[in-house]
Design an enzyme around this catalytic site. Structure first.
Site: not given
Ligand code: NI
Length: 189
Positions: A47, A52, A97-98, A139-140, A143
């Site tokens: 995701g 991000q 998380c990226l 999660h997304e 963000h």
């Molecule tokens: Ni993340």
């Protein structure tokens, strides 16, 4: 296709509430959406939310290959999402998380939800999601509100580097180590 730099914790976009997208502006987002999908795939994430990549817009994409623990999740693009959690006990599982590379933690999430929003053509849609997909969506969605998974953890003692989790808590059995819910293999979102 070009990928975009993924911003890391400390970048203000990760702590800012994203703005709703004007429906008339959706066609202009096509290059950004394509680049986000490519960036997510290149980074082997499941995701990616617009903040991000430094874009403070209510937009995220997600996609996951199938595994032992869950079915494949097709590529989904969501603009101006709304989520309605469905009743059920919170479920703890590992997340990464990226924008917070290498770290993993146990995060409680709603087991199922209703997602609504606009697709990349600006068409309204609604979807029921549960399990891993519901986790990714939560999660997304976070963000877009300046929230990261660390904020959702109830006990920071599970926070660990994936390499150390593998080393000290990995089963050593390759078939099990490949399971999606092994902490070291938890997906980045
Ligand atoms: Ni993340």
């Amino acid at each position: 296709m070009a990928t975009l730099p993924i911003v890391r914790l400390g970048h203000p976009a990760l702590r800012t509430a994203a703005e709703a997208v004007e429906p008339a502006a959706i066609p202009d987002l096509a290059p950004l959406i394509d680049a986000m999908v490519e960036t997510m795939r290149q980074a082997a994430g499941v995701g990616l939310a617009a903040p991000q990549v430094g874009e403070e817009l209510q937009l995220f994409v997600y996609e996951a290959a199938g595994g032992e623990e869950h079915a494949a999740i097709p590529l989904t693009v969501v603009i101006n999402p709304l989520i309605t959690p469905l009743p059920g006990e919170l479920v703890y599982d590992w997340e990464g998380c990226l924008s917070i590379p290498e770290l993993r933690g146990l995060v409680p999430r709603h087991p199922a939800l209703k997602l609504s929003g606009l697709d990349r053509d600006g068409k309204a849609f609604e979807r029921h999601a549960e399990g891993f997909e519901a986790r990714i969506i939560q999660h997304e969605f976070d963000h877009l509100n300046g929230i990261v998974f660390l904020d959702r953890m109830r006990d920071l003692r599970s926070l660990a580097y994936s390499e150390e989790l593998q080393r000290y808590f990995g089963s050593g059995d390759e078939s099990e180590a490949d399971a999606v819910d092994e902490p070291a293999d938890a997906a980045d979102e």
